[in-house]
Design a protein around this motif. Structure first.
Motif, short mmCIF file in Angstrom:
data_model
loop_
_atom_site.label_atom_id
_atom_site.label_comp_id
_atom_site.label_asym_id
_atom_site.label_seq_id
_atom_site.Cartn_x
_atom_site.Cartn_y
_atom_site.Cartn_z
N ARG A 23 0.83 -1.21 0.00
CA ARG A 23 0.00 0.00 0.00
C ARG A 23 0.86 1.26 0.00
NH1 ARG A 23 -3.29 -1.29 5.23
NH2 ARG A 23 -1.12 -1.63 5.83
N SER A 24 2.05 1.17 0.58
CA SER A 24 2.91 2.35 0.67
C SER A 24 3.48 2.77 -0.68
CB SER A 24 4.05 2.08 1.66
OG SER A 24 4.93 1.09 1.16
N GLU A 58 4.57 -9.74 -11.25
CA GLU A 58 4.51 -8.65 -12.21
C GLU A 58 3.61 -7.57 -11.62
OE1 GLU A 58 3.14 -7.66 -16.78
OE2 GLU A 58 3.05 -9.71 -16.06
N VAL A 59 4.12 -6.35 -11.56
CA VAL A 59 3.38 -5.23 -11.00
C VAL A 59 2.97 -4.29 -12.12
CG1 VAL A 59 3.48 -3.24 -9.45
CG2 VAL A 59 4.61 -5.37 -8.81
N THR A 60 1.69 -3.92 -12.13
CA THR A 60 1.18 -2.98 -13.11
C THR A 60 0.36 -1.92 -12.38
OG1 THR A 60 0.92 -4.82 -14.66
CG2 THR A 60 -0.17 -2.76 -15.23
N THR A 67 -2.41 5.50 -8.36
CA THR A 67 -3.22 5.40 -7.14
C THR A 67 -3.48 3.97 -6.75
OG1 THR A 67 -5.26 5.55 -8.41
CG2 THR A 67 -4.35 7.61 -7.54
N GLY A 68 -3.20 3.03 -7.63
CA GLY A 68 -3.40 1.61 -7.33
C GLY A 68 -2.56 0.76 -8.25
N MET A 69 -2.45 -0.51 -7.91
CA MET A 69 -1.68 -1.42 -8.74
C MET A 69 -2.28 -2.82 -8.67
SD MET A 69 1.82 -2.16 -6.59
CE MET A 69 1.93 -0.97 -5.27
N ASP A 70 -2.01 -3.58 -9.71
CA ASP A 70 -2.33 -4.99 -9.73
C ASP A 70 -1.02 -5.75 -9.61
OD1 ASP A 70 -5.07 -4.66 -10.07
OD2 ASP A 70 -4.90 -4.63 -12.26
N VAL A 71 -1.01 -6.76 -8.77
CA VAL A 71 0.16 -7.61 -8.59
C VAL A 71 -0.24 -9.02 -9.02
CG1 VAL A 71 1.82 -8.55 -6.97
CG2 VAL A 71 0.99 -6.19 -6.68
N ASN A 72 0.37 -9.48 -10.10
CA ASN A 72 0.09 -10.81 -10.62
C ASN A 72 1.21 -11.74 -10.17
OD1 ASN A 72 -2.29 -10.14 -12.20
ND2 ASN A 72 -0.86 -8.94 -13.42
N LEU A 73 0.85 -12.80 -9.47
CA LEU A 73 1.80 -13.76 -8.94
C LEU A 73 1.57 -15.12 -9.61
CD1 LEU A 73 1.27 -12.97 -5.16
CD2 LEU A 73 3.13 -12.17 -6.58
N THR A 92 -4.47 -0.75 -3.27
CA THR A 92 -4.66 0.70 -3.20
C THR A 92 -3.98 1.17 -1.92
OG1 THR A 92 -6.72 0.61 -1.95
CG2 THR A 92 -6.91 0.54 -4.36
N SER A 93 -3.97 2.46 -1.69
CA SER A 93 -3.34 2.96 -0.47
C SER A 93 -4.10 2.51 0.77
CB SER A 93 -3.24 4.48 -0.50
OG SER A 93 -4.52 5.07 -0.62
N GLY A 94 -5.33 2.01 0.59
CA GLY A 94 -6.14 1.59 1.73
C GLY A 94 -6.23 0.10 1.96
N GLU A 95 -5.96 -0.72 0.92
CA GLU A 95 -6.13 -2.16 1.10
C GLU A 95 -5.37 -2.97 0.07
OE1 GLU A 95 -10.24 -3.30 0.58
OE2 GLU A 95 -10.38 -2.25 -1.31
N VAL A 96 -5.14 -4.23 0.43
CA VAL A 96 -4.65 -5.25 -0.49
C VAL A 96 -5.75 -6.27 -0.55
CG1 VAL A 96 -2.91 -7.02 -0.93
CG2 VAL A 96 -2.23 -4.86 0.14
#
Length: 103
Positions: A23-24, A58-60, A67-73, A92-96
């Motif tokens: 989130r950071s 992979e981070v997008t 403001t947010g990202m998708d992390v594909n593992l 997001t800055s508020g949650e995973v």
């Protein structure tokens, strides 16, 4: 798995090396080279789980202002009978949040 990626390192009393708070990384400037480094950190954090043999990440970022990202593992478990699988985390800055799973 989500908890591992929303816990700041050093916050667990009995495991100071646990966690990588994704989130950071939202809502801040992140250079492309730092993004590749983040992918390596995610892979390293995931494989600390003794049930996981290998992990690729992979981070997008979901928008241009990050403001947010998708992390594909893509995870290969230690127990080969379970087979490789993929997870997608929405950050997001508020949650995973766990977003998708596929075999």
């Amino acid at each position: 798995m989500c908890r591992r990626f929303c816990t700041p390192r050093g916050q667990l009393q009995d495991d100071k090396e646990y966690g990588l708070d994704l989130r950071s990384y939202c809502n801040r400037g992140t250079h492309v080279s730092a993004l590749r480094d983040l992918e390596g950190q995610i892979q390293s954090e995931a494989t600390k789980d003794d049930r996981i043999d290998t992990c690729t990440a992979e981070v997008t970022f979901t928008d241009s202002i990050r403001t947010g990202m998708d992390v594909n593992l893509v995870i290969t478990p230690v127990d080969a009978r379970l087979g490789e699988f993929s997870l997608t985390l929405a950050v997001t800055s508020g949650e995973v949040q766990f977003e998708a799973y596929s075999k």
